[in-house]
Design a protein around this motif. Structure first.
Motif, short mmCIF file in Angstrom:
data_model
loop_
_atom_site.label_atom_id
_atom_site.label_comp_id
_atom_site.label_asym_id
_atom_site.label_seq_id
_atom_site.Cartn_x
_atom_site.Cartn_y
_atom_site.Cartn_z
N TRP A 267 -41.90 -3.24 -21.24
CA TRP A 267 -43.29 -3.13 -20.75
C TRP A 267 -44.30 -4.06 -21.13
CZ3 TRP A 267 -44.31 -2.42 -15.71
CH2 TRP A 267 -45.69 -2.45 -15.24
N LEU B 12 -46.09 -5.20 -7.93
CA LEU B 12 -45.88 -3.75 -8.01
C LEU B 12 -45.01 -3.15 -6.72
CD1 LEU B 12 -45.72 -1.03 -9.64
CD2 LEU B 12 -48.00 -0.43 -8.73
N ALA C 118 -49.92 -1.70 -12.08
CA ALA C 118 -49.50 -0.16 -12.14
C ALA C 118 -50.52 0.55 -12.84
CB ALA C 118 -48.38 -0.55 -13.50
N LYS D 148 -43.23 8.01 -7.06
CA LYS D 148 -43.48 6.75 -7.65
C LYS D 148 -44.20 6.75 -9.13
CE LYS D 148 -44.12 4.34 -3.21
NZ LYS D 148 -44.79 3.60 -2.59
N GLU D 149 -45.19 7.68 -9.15
CA GLU D 149 -45.99 7.82 -10.38
C GLU D 149 -44.85 8.16 -11.64
OE1 GLU D 149 -48.93 10.84 -9.81
OE2 GLU D 149 -50.25 9.46 -8.70
N LEU E 279 -42.96 5.12 -12.48
CA LEU E 279 -43.64 4.15 -12.88
C LEU E 279 -43.75 4.33 -14.28
CD1 LEU E 279 -44.88 1.34 -12.51
CD2 LEU E 279 -46.86 2.53 -11.42
N TRP F 57 -40.68 -1.34 -6.36
CA TRP F 57 -40.15 0.06 -5.97
C TRP F 57 -38.77 0.05 -5.70
CZ3 TRP F 57 -43.70 2.65 -8.06
CH2 TRP F 57 -44.92 2.48 -7.87
#
Length: 189
Positions: free
Chosen positions: A171, A140, A182, A158-159, A162, A144
């Motif tokens: 995914w 992870l 994640a 970020k949430e 993601l 980013w």
């Protein structure tokens, strides 16, 4: 070479007098910028006072018939966080003042500054191709930057990014280690 320090994407119609007023509010000259990325879409800009060895330019560009891009460019050392935040406040206020819809701010500082691509309608046919994970990341912390985020981006930003990746058809084909990280990140670990 000019680099973007802050980019604000917005959408909405402006009458000619509103456009002129917007130029006045931001003290922009109705002269397109001629250098740097996106110069062909520039409609107005101004050079800002230098407080260091950095050259700063505030630019307004068009995208399509109703898209507006406000960008703070720099040449030299990146501007301070305080400078970027001051322009974030100014440009968000300008977008609001002129009734434009905020689409995205890069780098995002809060969840409302992240653009999330709407998911396909429920009735859309599924692809017959098997989803593939073509990214080289299995950790992870490496992913980013691929999502357009700095490692120190706010957690809420970020949430959102993601969750967007996790909702993609690819995914399930991502490495198991990455999927576990994640899920752990989203659950606060």
């Amino acid at each position: 070479m000019l680099w973007p320090a802050l980019r604000v994407l917005s959408n909405g119609d402006l009458a000619s007098h509103q456009f002129q007023e917007l130029l006045g509010v931001l003290q922009l000259e109705a002269i397109p910028r001629t250098d740097g990325p996106g110069a062909t879409r520039s409609v107005a800009h101004r050079a800002l006072a230098r407080d260091t060895s950095t050259r700063l330019i505030l630019d307004l560009a068009r995208t399509g018939t109703s898209g507006w891009v406000f960008t703070l460019f720099f040449d030299g050392e990146p501007p301070s966080t305080a400078t970027v935040e001051a322009y974030r406040v100014l440009l968000r206020g300008t977008v609001e003042q002129f009734g434009l819809a905020l689409v995205e701010i890069t780098p995002a500082a809060s969840a409302d500054e992240v653009h999330v691509v709407p998911s396909a309608p429920g009735g859309a046919p599924e692809s017959t191709l098997a989803p593939a994970w073509d990214l080289p990341y299995d950790d992870l912390s490496q992913m980013w930057s691929h999502l357009g985020l700095r490692r120190d981006a706010p957690r809420e930003v970020k949430e959102i990014k993601l969750r967007e990746v996790m909702s993609s058809p690819a995914w399930p084909a991502a490495p198991a280690k990455l999927r576990r990280q994640a899920e752990s990140f989203l659950h606060g670990a």
